[in-house]
Design an enzyme around this catalytic site. Sequence first.
Site, short mmCIF file in Angstrom:
data_model
loop_
_atom_site.label_atom_id
_atom_site.label_comp_id
_atom_site.label_asym_id
_atom_site.label_seq_id
_atom_site.Cartn_x
_atom_site.Cartn_y
_atom_site.Cartn_z
N HIS A 44 0.69 -1.26 0.14
CA HIS A 44 -0.04 -0.08 0.07
C HIS A 44 0.73 1.10 -0.04
O HIS A 44 1.84 1.38 0.45
CB HIS A 44 -0.82 -0.03 1.17
N ASP A 87 1.18 3.87 1.66
CA ASP A 87 1.82 4.66 2.47
C ASP A 87 3.20 3.76 3.31
O ASP A 87 3.78 4.25 4.15
CB ASP A 87 0.80 4.90 3.70
N HIS A 88 3.36 2.63 2.79
CA HIS A 88 4.27 1.78 2.86
C HIS A 88 5.50 1.71 2.02
O HIS A 88 6.63 1.18 2.44
CB HIS A 88 4.06 0.23 3.49
N HIS A 127 -4.57 -8.71 4.76
CA HIS A 127 -4.57 -7.29 4.63
C HIS A 127 -5.37 -6.96 3.29
O HIS A 127 -4.77 -6.12 2.51
CB HIS A 127 -3.66 -6.39 4.88
N ASP A 141 -0.79 -3.26 9.76
CA ASP A 141 -1.83 -3.71 8.54
C ASP A 141 -2.17 -4.91 8.52
O ASP A 141 -1.71 -5.81 7.54
CB ASP A 141 -1.33 -3.02 7.35
#
Length: 351
Positions: A79, A81-82, A184, A257
Amino acid sequence: MGTRVEPRVKLGYHAAFPTFMSLHIQVLGNPGRDNALWVRLDTGQRIVSLLFDCGQGVLTRFGSSEVKEIDHLLFSHFHMDHISGFDAFFRANFNRETKPIEIWGPARTIEIMHHRFRGFWWNLHADQSGIWDVNEVVPGRVERSRFRTAEAFATAEKSPSRPITDGVILDDPDFTVKAIQMKHHGPSLGYLVREKTRSNIDPEKLLSTGLKPGPWVRQLKDGSEEIEVDGKMLDAATLRADLLVETKGESVAYLTDFLLDAETRARLETWLADCETVICEAQYHHTDLELALRNHHTTTKLVAKLAKASKVEKLILFHLSQRYRPSEWLAMLKEARAIFPNTSFPAHWKL
């Protein structure tokens, strides 16, 4: 923005019989922003640096030389934001000549990294020697491909897959890294770093023998049968029994997550057993449990119950949702502490 990391040293250090062991951990980023974890292992003879995830801005605490010293970059999942800080990491290291770059991640890591490598206009690369080894952790095995800067990362040189034993994906002489598959809306990996048990000379026991420290100490730890000390040949097995002590290594887990359902909780309780520090996401207040489950995230209360059941020593909460105000984040911390008292936020978070 991060702060200075305090070293945690197991035993003292003496040049003649080194017993130095230190593990540094630092959560990167701020509450409500992209987060990551930096782990630095210092054995006294070498330093290994691990980075878990690479969100936007998480590398701002590092100088260029520190970024270039990171040995392994381990992604939980992909994702935005990672991984949105990866370009800064890539720019610093795309042609690192001192050692290969090691990337780890869940299914599709090789494909995703290949796209990232090729997402630039490459020229003047033909004589460069950078090497990137990308490891894809899937159930039961690790797939591996190598990419070269000199080829503008055009080709994925595939290696034979390697089976995973007891969850260990990286077995270094001084530490191991385990991975666990979580859910996730797709695969997300949790990681557990554990220093290996060390055999060290007990300085007080050595002093009581009257023997002087010297090169024989290293021979003792290397498994020699007979050792010359002060001009005399001595039985190494007897010396080992008299002088060596076992030092348990430190450990830290990184969990972010994931859906903390009953099945995952049962697996994690076993997996985390005897872990010292757990760095775990706490996206939601427990009053928003339904929203957390729908989005495959955790709540402060669920995480605290996991820490208590796993009998870990310390829980550090991070990766908080922006939907809450700072006062609500503090309430979430209080909620977790009611279940697992040794819970905190990262030290540099000033709330």
